[in-house]
Design a protein around this motif. Sequence first.
Motif, PDB file in Angstrom:
ATOM      1  N   ARG A   1       0.833  -1.196   0.000  1.00  0.00           N
ATOM      2  CA  ARG A   1       0.000   0.000   0.000  1.00  0.00           C
ATOM      3  C   ARG A   1       0.871   1.250   0.000  1.00  0.00           C
ATOM      4  O   ARG A   1       1.736   1.419   0.865  1.00  0.00           O
ATOM      5  CB  ARG A   1      -0.918  -0.020   1.212  1.00  0.00           C
TER       6      ARG A   1
ATOM      7  N   CYS B   1       0.677   5.126   0.363  1.00  0.00           N
ATOM      8  CA  CYS B   1      -0.161   6.245   0.774  1.00  0.00           C
ATOM      9  C   CYS B   1       0.346   7.523   0.128  1.00  0.00           C
ATOM     10  O   CYS B   1       1.548   7.809   0.135  1.00  0.00           O
ATOM     11  CB  CYS B   1      -0.177   6.362   2.297  1.00  0.00           C
TER      12      CYS B   1
ATOM     13  N   THR C   1       1.515   5.598   9.099  1.00  0.00           N
ATOM     14  CA  THR C   1       0.362   5.109   9.850  1.00  0.00           C
ATOM     15  C   THR C   1      -0.051   3.705   9.412  1.00  0.00           C
ATOM     16  O   THR C   1       0.359   3.214   8.351  1.00  0.00           O
ATOM     17  CB  THR C   1      -0.832   6.061   9.669  1.00  0.00           C
ATOM     18  N   LYS C   2      -0.867   3.082  10.228  1.00  0.00           N
ATOM     19  CA  LYS C   2      -1.366   1.752   9.913  1.00  0.00           C
ATOM     20  C   LYS C   2      -2.112   1.788   8.585  1.00  0.00           C
ATOM     21  O   LYS C   2      -2.921   2.678   8.330  1.00  0.00           O
ATOM     22  CB  LYS C   2      -2.300   1.269  11.027  1.00  0.00           C
ATOM     23  N   GLY C   3      -1.831   0.828   7.745  1.00  0.00           N
ATOM     24  CA  GLY C   3      -2.442   0.807   6.425  1.00  0.00           C
ATOM     25  C   GLY C   3      -1.567   1.423   5.357  1.00  0.00           C
ATOM     26  O   GLY C   3      -1.955   1.460   4.194  1.00  0.00           O
ATOM     27  N   CYS C   4      -0.363   1.907   5.742  1.00  0.00           N
ATOM     28  CA  CYS C   4       0.578   2.502   4.791  1.00  0.00           C
ATOM     29  C   CYS C   4       1.900   1.740   4.849  1.00  0.00           C
ATOM     30  O   CYS C   4       2.530   1.677   5.903  1.00  0.00           O
ATOM     31  CB  CYS C   4       0.829   3.965   5.107  1.00  0.00           C
ATOM     32  N   ASP C   5       2.299   1.175   3.715  1.00  0.00           N
ATOM     33  CA  ASP C   5       3.600   0.519   3.631  1.00  0.00           C
ATOM     34  C   ASP C   5       4.674   1.476   3.116  1.00  0.00           C
ATOM     35  O   ASP C   5       5.852   1.345   3.468  1.00  0.00           O
ATOM     36  CB  ASP C   5       3.525  -0.687   2.698  1.00  0.00           C
TER      37      ASP C   5
ATOM     38  N   ARG D   1       8.032 -10.174  11.582  1.00  0.00           N
ATOM     39  CA  ARG D   1       7.640  -8.889  10.999  1.00  0.00           C
ATOM     40  C   ARG D   1       6.241  -8.501  11.454  1.00  0.00           C
ATOM     41  O   ARG D   1       5.433  -9.341  11.868  1.00  0.00           O
ATOM     42  CB  ARG D   1       7.692  -8.940   9.476  1.00  0.00           C
ATOM     43  N   ASP D   2       5.948  -7.222  11.330  1.00  0.00           N
ATOM     44  CA  ASP D   2       4.583  -6.734  11.534  1.00  0.00           C
ATOM     45  C   ASP D   2       3.742  -7.253  10.367  1.00  0.00           C
ATOM     46  O   ASP D   2       4.017  -6.921   9.206  1.00  0.00           O
ATOM     47  CB  ASP D   2       4.588  -5.203  11.560  1.00  0.00           C
ATOM     48  N   PRO D   3       2.727  -8.051  10.630  1.00  0.00           N
ATOM     49  CA  PRO D   3       1.943  -8.632   9.538  1.00  0.00           C
ATOM     50  C   PRO D   3       1.166  -7.604   8.727  1.00  0.00           C
ATOM     51  O   PRO D   3       0.676  -7.917   7.638  1.00  0.00           O
ATOM     52  CB  PRO D   3       0.992  -9.597  10.256  1.00  0.00           C
ATOM     53  N   ASN D   4       1.057  -6.375   9.246  1.00  0.00           N
ATOM     54  CA  ASN D   4       0.349  -5.315   8.530  1.00  0.00           C
ATOM     55  C   ASN D   4       1.292  -4.368   7.801  1.00  0.00           C
ATOM     56  O   ASN D   4       0.882  -3.288   7.378  1.00  0.00           O
ATOM     57  CB  ASN D   4      -0.508  -4.514   9.510  1.00  0.00           C
ATOM     58  N   PHE D   5       2.569  -4.767   7.653  1.00  0.00           N
ATOM     59  CA  PHE D   5       3.554  -3.903   6.996  1.00  0.00           C
ATOM     60  C   PHE D   5       4.321  -4.684   5.946  1.00  0.00           C
ATOM     61  O   PHE D   5       4.798  -5.790   6.207  1.00  0.00           O
ATOM     62  CB  PHE D   5       4.527  -3.331   8.028  1.00  0.00           C
TER      63      PHE D   5
END
Length: 231
Positions: free
Chosen positions: A39, A41, A99-103, A203-207
């Motif tokens: 992702r 942003c 922020t969360k949701g931004c790679d 790793r952070d699974p959301n990154f």
Amino acid sequence: MLKLFPYLLFLFVFHCTTVGFHETKVRESISFGPEANFRVCILKETDITKEETETLFLAWNEELALYNLKAEPILLDVIERPGFWGTDILGYLMNRQLTKGCDRLLYLKGRTWGDIGFEVLTLGIFVGVGLKLEVQGAVEGQTNTRGYIKAKYISTIQFLFTSPKSTLIHEGYHLLGCGHQLFMKECYEKIRNVKLLLTDPNRDPNFFPVITTTGKKILFPPNFQTNFNKY
């Protein structure tokens, strides 16, 4: 060495449009694994349209398809430019939280009257002494997660060397951790290794991770200070 001279000359003149020459056979011999999305942003200026943004990402994703990757654009905000110079933009980006949701964080720079004046000045310098001063984009080199591109320009000197699409593709490689090289074997291996990190349990699974140009593994959304990789 003489055989390499044309390539070295090409990179010297057109270094703004490439991170290296493609090696199709080498790339095709590397397994890049299943398709993965990351992702991106976006912060953009008021004169950058939705259609222009979509066109830029379409071109970038055509390149990323070589590696079974896709960049997903997410608009964060439409803002006024934080300063005239690219260093002002990078400084601003480095002070923003990923922020969360931004790679990755990408700033799309527009075109003002000040930019037009600077284009005329740099065109004169280029014609006079052959020195190209304009910087079309940059990615910070500490984490390779934030960068900007000049997303709108029309001057002859700019299109002689590059375009918004090729600028995004170039900086897109930096956002995946690639540096500059004559040929792209090292970059291919870097992208493969970044994708292998997707299976890293630490790793952070959301990154979407990155291995920086210096070889550092970034497994969590980073926050940091200055160092850039620009052209």
